[in-house]
Design a protein around this motif. Structure first.
Motif, PDB file in Angstrom:
ATOM      1  N   ALA A  53       9.083  17.354  18.923  1.00 25.60           N
ATOM      2  CA  ALA A  53       9.202  18.356  19.985  1.00 25.60           C
ATOM      3  C   ALA A  53       7.886  18.456  20.736  1.00 25.60           C
ATOM      4  CB  ALA A  53       9.557  19.719  19.389  1.00 25.60           C
ATOM      5  N   ALA A  54       7.959  18.922  21.961  1.00 24.03           N
ATOM      6  CA  ALA A  54       6.746  19.211  22.731  1.00 24.03           C
ATOM      7  C   ALA A  54       6.328  20.645  22.418  1.00 24.03           C
ATOM      8  CB  ALA A  54       7.012  19.060  24.223  1.00 24.03           C
ATOM      9  N   THR A  55       5.064  20.846  22.109  1.00 27.49           N
ATOM     10  CA  THR A  55       4.553  22.187  21.851  1.00 27.49           C
ATOM     11  C   THR A  55       3.959  22.726  23.149  1.00 27.49           C
ATOM     12  OG1 THR A  55       4.064  21.595  19.568  1.00 27.49           O
ATOM     13  CG2 THR A  55       2.983  23.562  20.428  1.00 27.49           C
ATOM     14  N   LEU A  56       4.440  23.895  23.565  1.00 24.06           N
ATOM     15  CA  LEU A  56       3.987  24.498  24.814  1.00 24.06           C
ATOM     16  C   LEU A  56       2.912  25.538  24.555  1.00 24.06           C
ATOM     17  CD1 LEU A  56       7.453  25.203  26.499  1.00 24.06           C
ATOM     18  CD2 LEU A  56       5.864  23.342  27.039  1.00 24.06           C
ATOM     19  N   ASP A  57       1.879  25.546  25.401  1.00 19.74           N
ATOM     20  CA  ASP A  57       0.957  26.669  25.433  1.00 19.74           C
ATOM     21  C   ASP A  57       1.478  27.614  26.518  1.00 19.74           C
ATOM     22  OD1 ASP A  57       0.263  25.432  27.834  1.00 19.74           O
ATOM     23  OD2 ASP A  57      -1.759  24.912  27.189  1.00 19.74           O
ATOM     24  N   THR A  58       0.831  28.747  26.699  1.00 22.01           N
ATOM     25  CA  THR A  58       1.345  29.724  27.658  1.00 22.01           C
ATOM     26  C   THR A  58       1.338  29.199  29.093  1.00 22.01           C
ATOM     27  OG1 THR A  58       0.828  31.563  26.195  1.00 22.01           O
ATOM     28  CG2 THR A  58       1.067  32.085  28.541  1.00 22.01           C
ATOM     29  N   PRO A  59       0.282  28.560  29.586  1.00 18.09           N
ATOM     30  CA  PRO A  59       0.377  28.028  30.953  1.00 18.09           C
ATOM     31  C   PRO A  59       1.510  27.003  31.108  1.00 18.09           C
ATOM     32  CG  PRO A  59      -1.918  28.100  30.262  1.00 18.09           C
ATOM     33  CD  PRO A  59      -1.085  28.413  29.044  1.00 18.09           C
ATOM     34  N   GLY A  60       1.704  26.160  30.110  1.00 17.66           N
ATOM     35  CA  GLY A  60       2.783  25.174  30.165  1.00 17.66           C
ATOM     36  C   GLY A  60       4.151  25.835  30.135  1.00 17.66           C
ATOM     37  N   TRP A  65       8.999  27.608  33.022  1.00 21.96           N
ATOM     38  CA  TRP A  65       9.883  28.718  33.383  1.00 21.96           C
ATOM     39  C   TRP A  65       9.992  28.842  34.899  1.00 21.96           C
ATOM     40  CZ3 TRP A  65       8.741  33.602  35.609  1.00 21.96           C
ATOM     41  CH2 TRP A  65       9.810  34.512  35.594  1.00 21.96           C
ATOM     42  N   GLN A  66       8.843  28.742  35.593  1.00 24.81           N
ATOM     43  CA  GLN A  66       8.832  28.815  37.067  1.00 24.81           C
ATOM     44  C   GLN A  66       9.668  27.692  37.677  1.00 24.81           C
ATOM     45  OE1 GLN A  66       7.076  30.673  39.521  1.00 24.81           O
ATOM     46  NE2 GLN A  66       6.428  32.214  38.036  1.00 24.81           N
ATOM     47  N   GLN A  67       9.559  26.526  37.085  1.00 23.75           N
ATOM     48  CA  GLN A  67      10.260  25.340  37.574  1.00 23.75           C
ATOM     49  C   GLN A  67      11.779  25.489  37.423  1.00 23.75           C
ATOM     50  OE1 GLN A  67       8.734  22.041  35.381  1.00 23.75           O
ATOM     51  NE2 GLN A  67      10.366  20.663  35.970  1.00 23.75           N
ATOM     52  N   PRO A 136      16.175  20.233  28.846  1.00 19.97           N
ATOM     53  CA  PRO A 136      15.107  20.887  28.078  1.00 19.97           C
ATOM     54  C   PRO A 136      15.582  22.201  27.452  1.00 19.97           C
ATOM     55  CG  PRO A 136      14.333  20.283  30.267  1.00 19.97           C
ATOM     56  CD  PRO A 136      15.807  20.062  30.253  1.00 19.97           C
ATOM     57  N   VAL A 137      15.265  22.377  26.184  1.00 21.55           N
ATOM     58  CA  VAL A 137      15.541  23.621  25.475  1.00 21.55           C
ATOM     59  C   VAL A 137      14.215  24.123  24.897  1.00 21.55           C
ATOM     60  CG1 VAL A 137      17.988  23.200  24.978  1.00 21.55           C
ATOM     61  CG2 VAL A 137      16.255  22.343  23.392  1.00 21.55           C
ATOM     62  N   VAL A 138      13.966  25.408  25.067  1.00 24.46           N
ATOM     63  CA  VAL A 138      12.711  26.022  24.620  1.00 24.46           C
ATOM     64  C   VAL A 138      13.029  27.094  23.591  1.00 24.46           C
ATOM     65  CG1 VAL A 138      10.632  27.282  25.316  1.00 24.46           C
ATOM     66  CG2 VAL A 138      11.715  25.670  26.923  1.00 24.46           C
TER      67      VAL A 138
END
Length: 190
Positions: A53-60, A65-67, A136-138
């Motif tokens: 999985a890709a690990t997201l930080d807050t900016p990512g 989410w914006q996208q 994509p699922v988060v």
């Protein structure tokens, strides 16, 4: 009074040690990823990543989410009525604030799911993604919460190919001043 003087003399040293070596934030502690699912003590330091999985930080996470286009899942358990609360007592759980547009799947991040809960979780993923396992699922809950790690791992095992784990969850999201909304548990929870 004479007994207090040695203890008082230690205060400056204790204060200096506390200021000079603050404890590392829990989310920066490194723990190894288990072979399977985390089965208990879900509110504890998590690994830096989830293999596959890709690990997201807050900016990512905020950029994703914006996208738009990703399906977001909050898996923090719902608050339970306190044991021993007298019958008829008023109890109002704190509303769950989450990333706007998220689907709240309480309990879906446990290490072991009974068949009904597992079926409900799988169905929710299918409905939210239209069955597109490449969408994509988060998954998130809070910082230092294994529930989202477990849920993301489970989605990988079910064949979702673009799984993202937002490790800092709503703690990181709110600390960054990003918008939230009150979430309700997804319908049909067993």
């Amino acid at each position: 009074m004479r007994h207090l003087l040695p203890a008082l003399a230690l205060w400056p040293l204790l204060l200096a040690l506390t200021v000079a070596s603050p404890a590392a934030p829990a989310q920066t502690q490194m723990v190894p990823a288990p072979e399977g699912f985390r089965m208990g003590d879900y509110r504890a330091p998590t690994p830096a990543e989830l293999p596959g999985a890709a690990t997201l930080d807050t900016p990512g996470a905020a950029a994703l989410w914006q996208q738009g286009g990703a399906a977001w899942f909050d898996v923090l358990p719902a608050a339970r009525r306190p044991e021993g609360l007298p019958e008829g007592s008023l109890w109002r759980p704190t509303p769950r604030l989450g990333v706007p547009g998220s689907l709240w799947l309480p309990e879906a991040g446990r290490g072991s799911l009974d068949p009904a809960l597992e079926s409900w979780f799988r169905g929710a993923l299918d409905r939210a993604t239209g069955g597109d396992r490449g969408r994509p699922v988060v998954f998130y809950c809070r910082a230092d919460c294994w529930m989202s790690w477990n849920a993301a791992r489970r989605a990988l095992g079910w064949g979702w190919r673009d799984v993202r784990w937002y490790r800092d969850g709503t703690d990181g999201w709110e600390a960054a001043g990003l918008p939230t909304e009150v979430l309700q548990p997804a319908p049909g929870m067993p």
